[in-house]
Scaffold this motif. Structure first.
Motif, mmCIF file in Angstrom:
data_model
loop_
_atom_site.group_PDB
_atom_site.id
_atom_site.type_symbol
_atom_site.label_atom_id
_atom_site.label_comp_id
_atom_site.label_asym_id
_atom_site.label_seq_id
_atom_site.Cartn_x
_atom_site.Cartn_y
_atom_site.Cartn_z
ATOM 1 N N GLY A 8 0.788 -1.227 0.000
ATOM 2 C CA GLY A 8 0.000 0.000 0.000
ATOM 3 C C GLY A 8 0.818 1.274 0.000
ATOM 4 O O GLY A 8 2.043 1.254 -0.019
ATOM 5 N N ASP A 13 -3.587 6.149 1.447
ATOM 6 C CA ASP A 13 -4.623 5.590 2.316
ATOM 7 C C ASP A 13 -5.172 6.651 3.265
ATOM 8 O O ASP A 13 -6.366 6.696 3.543
ATOM 9 C CB ASP A 13 -4.051 4.437 3.151
ATOM 10 C CG ASP A 13 -3.829 3.207 2.292
ATOM 11 O OD1 ASP A 13 -4.188 3.246 1.103
ATOM 12 O OD2 ASP A 13 -3.280 2.222 2.806
ATOM 13 N N ARG A 14 -4.283 7.504 3.742
ATOM 14 C CA ARG A 14 -4.711 8.534 4.699
ATOM 15 C C ARG A 14 -5.601 9.591 4.047
ATOM 16 O O ARG A 14 -6.319 10.312 4.745
ATOM 17 C CB ARG A 14 -3.488 9.206 5.328
ATOM 18 C CG ARG A 14 -2.829 8.364 6.419
ATOM 19 C CD ARG A 14 -1.588 9.043 6.965
ATOM 20 N NE ARG A 14 -1.833 10.373 7.496
ATOM 21 C CZ ARG A 14 -2.376 10.634 8.683
ATOM 22 N NH1 ARG A 14 -2.721 9.631 9.453
ATOM 23 N NH2 ARG A 14 -2.568 11.868 9.088
ATOM 24 N N PRO A 18 -11.610 7.220 7.331
ATOM 25 C CA PRO A 18 -12.224 5.927 7.649
ATOM 26 C C PRO A 18 -13.739 6.058 7.647
ATOM 27 O O PRO A 18 -14.278 7.035 8.176
ATOM 28 C CB PRO A 18 -11.687 5.608 9.049
ATOM 29 C CG PRO A 18 -11.156 6.881 9.575
ATOM 30 C CD PRO A 18 -10.843 7.772 8.432
ATOM 31 N N ALA A 23 -17.236 0.074 6.116
ATOM 32 C CA ALA A 23 -16.235 -0.881 6.606
ATOM 33 C C ALA A 23 -16.938 -2.073 7.244
ATOM 34 O O ALA A 23 -16.613 -3.228 6.956
ATOM 35 C CB ALA A 23 -15.328 -0.200 7.619
ATOM 36 N N ALA A 218 -6.716 4.124 -3.043
ATOM 37 C CA ALA A 218 -6.978 4.153 -1.607
ATOM 38 C C ALA A 218 -8.270 3.406 -1.279
ATOM 39 O O ALA A 218 -8.326 2.637 -0.319
ATOM 40 C CB ALA A 218 -7.076 5.593 -1.123
ATOM 41 N N PHE A 219 -9.298 3.618 -2.114
ATOM 42 C CA PHE A 219 -10.570 2.926 -1.875
ATOM 43 C C PHE A 219 -10.423 1.430 -2.156
ATOM 44 O O PHE A 219 -10.873 0.597 -1.377
ATOM 45 C CB PHE A 219 -11.666 3.513 -2.784
ATOM 46 C CG PHE A 219 -12.120 4.873 -2.364
ATOM 47 C CD1 PHE A 219 -13.101 5.022 -1.383
ATOM 48 C CD2 PHE A 219 -11.587 6.013 -2.930
ATOM 49 C CE1 PHE A 219 -13.523 6.278 -0.993
ATOM 50 C CE2 PHE A 219 -12.003 7.271 -2.547
ATOM 51 C CZ PHE A 219 -12.972 7.408 -1.572
ATOM 52 N N ARG A 221 -7.798 -0.541 -2.207
ATOM 53 C CA ARG A 221 -6.970 -1.263 -1.232
ATOM 54 C C ARG A 221 -7.756 -1.495 0.053
ATOM 55 O O ARG A 221 -7.739 -2.588 0.618
ATOM 56 C CB ARG A 221 -5.697 -0.463 -0.959
ATOM 57 C CG ARG A 221 -4.760 -1.164 -0.005
ATOM 58 C CD ARG A 221 -3.399 -0.486 0.042
ATOM 59 N NE ARG A 221 -2.541 -1.185 0.967
ATOM 60 C CZ ARG A 221 -2.509 -0.948 2.272
ATOM 61 N NH1 ARG A 221 -3.282 -0.033 2.780
ATOM 62 N NH2 ARG A 221 -1.707 -1.636 3.050
ATOM 63 N N ARG A 222 -8.438 -0.455 0.492
ATOM 64 C CA ARG A 222 -9.191 -0.567 1.744
ATOM 65 C C ARG A 222 -10.261 -1.656 1.646
ATOM 66 O O ARG A 222 -10.382 -2.510 2.514
ATOM 67 C CB ARG A 222 -9.830 0.785 2.058
ATOM 68 C CG ARG A 222 -10.385 0.861 3.436
ATOM 69 C CD ARG A 222 -10.702 2.269 3.799
ATOM 70 N NE ARG A 222 -9.523 3.089 4.009
ATOM 71 C CZ ARG A 222 -9.566 4.334 4.450
ATOM 72 N NH1 ARG A 222 -10.715 4.878 4.716
ATOM 73 N NH2 ARG A 222 -8.464 5.025 4.625
ATOM 74 N N ARG A 226 -10.356 -5.333 3.560
ATOM 75 C CA ARG A 226 -11.504 -5.649 4.416
ATOM 76 C C ARG A 226 -12.128 -6.975 3.988
ATOM 77 O O ARG A 226 -12.504 -7.800 4.821
ATOM 78 C CB ARG A 226 -12.557 -4.551 4.298
ATOM 79 C CG ARG A 226 -12.269 -3.350 5.169
ATOM 80 C CD ARG A 226 -13.315 -2.291 4.896
ATOM 81 N NE ARG A 226 -12.897 -1.001 5.377
ATOM 82 C CZ ARG A 226 -13.374 0.141 4.923
ATOM 83 N NH1 ARG A 226 -14.285 0.141 3.959
ATOM 84 N NH2 ARG A 226 -12.962 1.285 5.405
#
Lengths: 296, 224
Positions: A8, A13-14, A18, A23, A218-219, A221-222, A226
Motif C-alpha cells: 500500500g 490511504d490517509r 475511515p 467498513a 486508496a478505496f 486497497r481498503r 476488508r
C-alpha cells in the motif's frame, strides 16, 4: 500487483477518511459469504465423493439371482458359478449362504423368517475386474445354460443415483458462483456508498492534481483488505462448523452425514479468502472508475 | 501557459458570458474584478479545468482541454496552484498534511519537510500545523489554502478572493508572497473586490486588471 496492494501507500490511504458504515458492511458481507462458501464447497465436494463412490462401487459389482425349483437350485447355482468363472472381466463370484440371505431379508420380514420353508431365490455376488464383463453376452449365455438366472448389473438404479449426486455437486458449484456474484454486488454497493460519501475528498484530491488511479487506489486497497479479513474470518468459522458437524464415519453413504472435507480437500478453504479479495478488488476498482468518470 | 479562446459559458438556460479570450503568460499578473454574479468564479474554474466551456476553447500549455484525458488534466493541475473561495480541505487530516497534499499526490511527500516549516511560517500558521481544518477560522483556512496552492511552486497561481477573510496586514504578507512568486516567472490570476489590494500590487509589479461585466471581459486598469 498483489504485493504492492498489500504494501500500500500510507499517504494515499490517509487521504480517504475511515468510513465506519461501509467498513462494517464489507466486513460482515465478506464473513457471511465466506461462511456460506465453505458450506457450499463442503456440500459440493461431499456430493462429488459420493457420486464417485457410488459409481465405483456399483460399477464393480453385480448380482445374479437364481429362481429355480428346489431340486434344481444347487445344480443351477453350480452351473452359474462355473459359467462366471470362465467369463472374462469377472474377478470372483460367490453364492451367498443362507445366513447372509437371512440378514438381507431381516429388515423387511424380521429375524424369525423360516427361510427353508420359502422359495427364496439364491443370490450370487459377482465382483468385476478391469473394465468389467460384457453384460449382454453374459445374459445370453445364462439364458442358455442357467435358465433361472437373472443378471442385475445395477445399471438401472446406479445411473439415477450417480446423476443425482452429480447434480448436487453442480448445485454446490452454482451456489459458489452465486455467492461470488452476491459478494461482488454487496461490495460494489458499499464502494459506491463510500465514494459518494467522500465526494468532497475526491474533489479536493482532484484540485491538487491527483490522478484517478491515486484516488481509486486508496478505496480499492481498503475494500480489498476488508474483504480479505472478513473472508478469512468467515472461512475459519465455516471450517470449524463443518468440522463439528456430526458425521457418519468414512463409510458414510449419505450426503447429510458426509458434509465434510476429506484430507487434502481442507486446502480448498485456503482459496476462499484470496478469491474474496480478488472479487472485492475487481468490484471496487470498477465502481471507483465508473464513479470517478461520472464525477469528472 | 493558459489560454481561453472565444470562450462562452452557460448555466442552465442563461449565458453567463461569451466571446471571452484571455492569455495567462509566464510572469503575468492579472486581477479579475466585477460585480457579484458576473461569473468571476466560473471564469477561474474554466482556467484550471474544473469546468468545460459551452463553446470556444481552453488550452493548457498549448494543448486544448476539450477531450483531454483525465490523467493529463490532473498532471496539468499540478502546474496550477488554486485557492478556492470556499477553501475545501480534507477535514480528517491535520493542517500540515493538507498543505502538503499536492506533494503527496504527486509522490513527492518526502519533500514536504523542506518546504512546510517556511511556508506555514509565511502564512502565520506554524502553531496550527496539527489542527484539523474545521478547527480553523475562515482567515486561517484562506491562508492555509494559499500555502497549499504554492507548495509545489506551480507555474500558474489562481486565487478566488484570497484575502476576503483576513486582515490588511496578513493580506499584504500574502500579496508579498504572490509578488515574489510572480517575479520568479509565475503567472498570477486573482479574482477580488479589494481595490486596495490591487493598488498595493500595482505599486510592486506590473499588473493588468480585467473587469467582467455585461458578459464581457474588459481591461480596467486605467481607472484604478
Amino acid at each position: 500487483m498483489a504485493l504492492s496492494l498489500l504494501a500500500g501507500d500510507v499517504q494515499a490511504d490517509r487521504s480517504v477518511p475511515p468510513t465506519g458504515f461501509t467498513a462494517r458492511l464489507t466486513l460482515f458481507t465478506a464473513t457471511a459469504m465466506a461462511l456460506l462458501a465453505v458450506f457450499a464447497l463442503a456440500l459440493s465436494l461431499a456430493a462429488g465423493r459420493l457420486a464417485t463412490r457410488w459409481s465405483d462401487e456399483l460399477s464393480q459389482s453385480a448380482t445374479l439371482r437364481i429362481s429355480a425349483p428346489a431340486e434344481q437350485m444347487d445344480a443351477q447355482v453350480a452351473a452359474a458359478l462355473e459359467l462366471l468363472r470362465t467369463t472374462p472381466g469377472v474377478a470372483s463370484a460367490r453364492a451367498l449362504d443362507s445366513e447372509e440371505e437371512q440378514a438381507l431379508l431381516t429388515p423387511w420380514f424380521g429375524p424369525e423368517l423360516p427361510l427353508d420353508a420359502l422359495a427364496i431365490p439364491r443370490l450370487i455376488e459377482v465382483v468385476e475386474e478391469g473394465r468389467g464383463f460384457d453384460a449382454t453376452g453374459l445374459r445370453a449365455r445364462l439364458q442358455a445354460e442357467v435358465p433361472g438366472a437373472v443378471l442385475d448389473d445395477h445399471t438401472r438404479w446406479r445411473a439415477p443415483l450417480v446423476a443425482a449426486a452429480g447434480r448436487l455437486r453442480g448445485m454446490g458449484a452454482l451456489a459458489l458462483l452465486l455467492i461470488g456474484a452476491a459478494t461482488a454486488t454487496m461490495i460494489t454497493l458499499a464502494a459506491h456508498s463510500a465514494l459518494s460519501a467522500n465526494a468532497q475528498v475526491i474533489r479536493v484530491l482532484r484540485l491538487v492534481g491527483a490522478r484517478d488511479a491515486y484516488i481509486a487506489r486508496a478505496f480499492v486497497r481498503r475494500f480489498t483488505l476488508r474483504a480479505l479479513a472478513g473472508a478469512g474470518l468467515g472461512t475459519v468459522l465455516g471450517g470449524l462448523l463443518v468440522a463439528l458437524l456430526p458425521g457418519g464415519g468414512d463409510d458414510s453413504g449419505s450426503v447429510l452425514t458426509g458434509i465434510r472435507f476429506a484430507g487434502a480437500q481442507w486446502l480448498w478453504l485456503l482459496t476462499i479468502p484470496p478469491l474474496a479479495a480478488v472479487v472485492a478488488f475487481g468490484a471496487t476498482r470498477l465502481a471507483a472508475r465508473r464513479m470517478l468518470e461520472r464525477q469528472s | 501557459m493558459i489560454e481561453l479562446r472565444d470562450v462562452a459559458y452557460s448555466y442552465g438556460g442563461g449565458e453567463l458570458f461569451s466571446g471571452l479570450s484571455l492569455s495567462l503568460a509566464p510572469g503575468s499578473f492579472h486581477f479579475l474584478t466585477g460585480p457579484s454574479g458576473a461569473g468571476k468564479t466560473t471564469l477561474l474554474k474554466l482556467c484550471y479545468g474544473d469546468l468545460v466551456p459551452t463553446s470556444g476553447e481552453v488550452a493548457f500549455w498549448g494543448e486544448a482541454t476539450t477531450g483531454m484525458a483525465r490523467d493529463a488534466l490532473a498532471l496539468n493541475r499540478r502546474r496550477i496552484g488554486v485557492v478556492h473561495q470556499d477553501c475545501q480541505f480534507l477535514d480528517h487530516l491535520p493542517l500540515a498534511e493538507n498543505v502538503a497534499l499536492p506533494l503527496t499526490v504527486a509522490g513527492r511527500h518526502h519533500e514536504a519537510a523542506a518546504y512546510l516549516p517556511d511556508l506555514l511560517g509565511w502564512v502565520g500558521l506554524t502553531r496550527h500545523a496539527e489542527r484539523r481544518p474545521p478547527e480553523l477560522s475562515g482567515g486561517e483556512r484562506q491562508r492555509a489554502a494559499l500555502a497549499r496552492a504554492v507548495i509545489m511552486s506551480p507555474e500558474v497561481i489562481i486565487a478566488d478572493e484570497p484575502t476576503g477573510n483576513i486582515d490588511w496586514e496578513m493580506s499584504q504578507r500574502l500579496l508579498s508572497l504572490l509578488v515574489e512568486l510572480n517575479r520568479m516567472g509565475k503567472a498570477v490570476l486573482i479574482a477580488t473586490h479589494d481595490l486596495n489590494l490591487i493598488r498595493a500590487a500595482k505599486a510592486q509589479v506590473s499588473v493588468r486588471t480585467l473587469r467582467l461585466k455585461d458578459r464581457q471581459l474588459i481591461a480596467a486598469g486605467a481607472d484604478l
